[in-house]
Design a protein around this motif. Structure first.
Motif, PDB file in Angstrom:
ATOM      1  N   VAL A   1     -14.726  -1.307  -9.755  1.00  0.00           N
ATOM      2  CA  VAL A   1     -16.043  -1.166  -9.117  1.00  0.00           C
ATOM      3  C   VAL A   1     -16.145  -2.259  -8.063  1.00  0.00           C
ATOM      4  O   VAL A   1     -16.530  -3.390  -8.370  1.00  0.00           O
ATOM      5  CB  VAL A   1     -17.186  -1.311 -10.145  1.00  0.00           C
ATOM      6  N   PRO A   2     -15.764  -1.967  -6.812  1.00  0.00           N
ATOM      7  CA  PRO A   2     -15.696  -3.014  -5.787  1.00  0.00           C
ATOM      8  C   PRO A   2     -17.004  -3.747  -5.529  1.00  0.00           C
ATOM      9  O   PRO A   2     -16.997  -4.796  -4.898  1.00  0.00           O
ATOM     10  CB  PRO A   2     -15.250  -2.230  -4.536  1.00  0.00           C
ATOM     11  N   LEU A   3     -18.120  -3.222  -6.022  1.00  0.00           N
ATOM     12  CA  LEU A   3     -19.406  -3.884  -5.808  1.00  0.00           C
ATOM     13  C   LEU A   3     -19.660  -5.012  -6.809  1.00  0.00           C
ATOM     14  O   LEU A   3     -20.655  -5.726  -6.685  1.00  0.00           O
ATOM     15  CB  LEU A   3     -20.543  -2.859  -5.886  1.00  0.00           C
ATOM     16  N   ALA A   4     -18.787  -5.164  -7.814  1.00  0.00           N
ATOM     17  CA  ALA A   4     -18.978  -6.231  -8.794  1.00  0.00           C
ATOM     18  C   ALA A   4     -18.856  -7.593  -8.099  1.00  0.00           C
ATOM     19  O   ALA A   4     -17.897  -7.835  -7.367  1.00  0.00           O
ATOM     20  CB  ALA A   4     -17.936  -6.111  -9.914  1.00  0.00           C
ATOM     21  N   PRO A   5     -19.815  -8.513  -8.334  1.00  0.00           N
ATOM     22  CA  PRO A   5     -19.823  -9.798  -7.607  1.00  0.00           C
ATOM     23  C   PRO A   5     -18.875 -10.828  -8.207  1.00  0.00           C
ATOM     24  O   PRO A   5     -19.286 -11.927  -8.572  1.00  0.00           O
ATOM     25  CB  PRO A   5     -21.289 -10.231  -7.734  1.00  0.00           C
TER      26      PRO A   5
ATOM     27  N   SER B   1      -9.160  -2.744  -4.976  1.00  0.00           N
ATOM     28  CA  SER B   1      -9.054  -1.543  -5.808  1.00  0.00           C
ATOM     29  C   SER B   1      -8.233  -0.469  -5.121  1.00  0.00           C
ATOM     30  O   SER B   1      -7.426   0.216  -5.763  1.00  0.00           O
ATOM     31  CB  SER B   1     -10.453  -1.004  -6.146  1.00  0.00           C
TER      32      SER B   1
ATOM     33  N   SER C   1     -18.449 -14.243  -5.896  1.00  0.00           N
ATOM     34  CA  SER C   1     -19.615 -15.120  -5.898  1.00  0.00           C
ATOM     35  C   SER C   1     -19.850 -15.738  -7.269  1.00  0.00           C
ATOM     36  O   SER C   1     -20.363 -16.856  -7.376  1.00  0.00           O
ATOM     37  CB  SER C   1     -20.860 -14.363  -5.446  1.00  0.00           C
TER      38      SER C   1
ATOM     39  N   ASP D   1     -14.158  -5.809 -10.875  1.00  0.00           N
ATOM     40  CA  ASP D   1     -14.141  -5.673  -9.422  1.00  0.00           C
ATOM     41  C   ASP D   1     -12.974  -4.817  -8.928  1.00  0.00           C
ATOM     42  O   ASP D   1     -13.015  -4.283  -7.825  1.00  0.00           O
ATOM     43  CB  ASP D   1     -14.063  -7.061  -8.790  1.00  0.00           C
TER      44      ASP D   1
ATOM     45  N   PRO E   1     -13.162  -5.654   2.091  1.00  0.00           N
ATOM     46  CA  PRO E   1     -14.073  -4.864   1.246  1.00  0.00           C
ATOM     47  C   PRO E   1     -13.374  -3.628   0.670  1.00  0.00           C
ATOM     48  O   PRO E   1     -12.881  -2.775   1.416  1.00  0.00           O
ATOM     49  CB  PRO E   1     -15.186  -4.468   2.224  1.00  0.00           C
ATOM     50  N   GLY E   2     -13.313  -3.545  -0.643  1.00  0.00           N
ATOM     51  CA  GLY E   2     -12.674  -2.418  -1.302  1.00  0.00           C
ATOM     52  C   GLY E   2     -11.162  -2.435  -1.260  1.00  0.00           C
ATOM     53  O   GLY E   2     -10.512  -1.546  -1.822  1.00  0.00           O
TER      54      GLY E   2
END
Length: 207
Positions: free
Chosen positions: A33-37, A126, A40, A30, A122-123
């Motif tokens: 790659v900030p989209l890694a969950p 990173s 959750s 994460d 968000p983001g």
């Protein structure tokens, strides 16, 4: 449908590979790659921990924190690796030079708050880690604040999932939905608190 999902969560949570490959690696990924969950995933395993007793909650927190720390440190080192060349390129033009100087001042003055609280945006995680490396933020200071940040983050996500499961009395799927709904709201509240603290600190400094 809920019963079958509950059974799946319980089965997956009993496997140590979930901790190593899912929780730890996603917490690390994460940062790049900030989209890694990652968040959750920690919540889901903590929900299963409350419902089944496996894996122990403290292990979930430790593995998530270690994975997040490793990802942040890797992002920071990448920033350090490419920092000199990137800085030299940015300083060739007035507009980019001004942006680079601003980033340098912000990170060095407010690095602690950005490292600890930036990961809830968000983001933000990173961006903060890579920028800290780019501008030459002291590595020892980065490591200390990151260790604090990942511990707080991992405990927050795990306790959110664990508490939701207890509140809903062993219904993990519903608890997962509840925790994932609460997470962004609490993250926004944390972000607002960070802005308030930063604004007060800046006001006290200038007065």
């Amino acid at each position: 449908m809920f019963d079958s999902i509950d059974a799946t969560l319980a089965t997956l949570a009993t496997s140590p590979w979930v901790l190593l490959l899912v929780v730890g690696l996603l917490a690390a990924a994460d940062a790049l790659v900030p989209l890694a969950p990652s968040e959750s995933t920690v919540i889901a395993v903590a929900v299963a921990s409350a419902a089944t007793g496996r894996p122990p909650l403290v292990v979930v927190v430790v593995v998530a924190a270690l994975g997040a720390y490793g990802g942040d440190w890797l992002a920071y080192r990448l920033g350090r690796r490419f920092g000199p060349a990137m800085t030299a390129r940015l300083r060739r033009h007035r507009r980019t030079r001004t942006a680079a100087e601003l980033a340098h001042r912000v990170i060095h003055r407010r690095g602690r708050a950005l490292i600890v609280f930036g990961r809830y945006l968000p983001g933000g995680r990173s961006a903060t880690a890579i920028t800290a490396g780019l501008v030459g933020y002291p590595p020892g200071r980065f490591q200390r604040f990151t260790a604090l940040a990942v511990t707080v983050w991992a405990a927050w996500a795990a306790l959110l999932g664990y508490g939701s499961s207890i509140f809903l009395d062993g219904r993990p799927t519903r608890a997962l939905v509840l925790a994932c709904a609460i997470a962004p709201v609490s993250a926004v509240a944390i972000g607002l608190a960070r802005r308030l603290v930063t604004a007060r600190a800046a006001s006290a400094t200038t007065s």
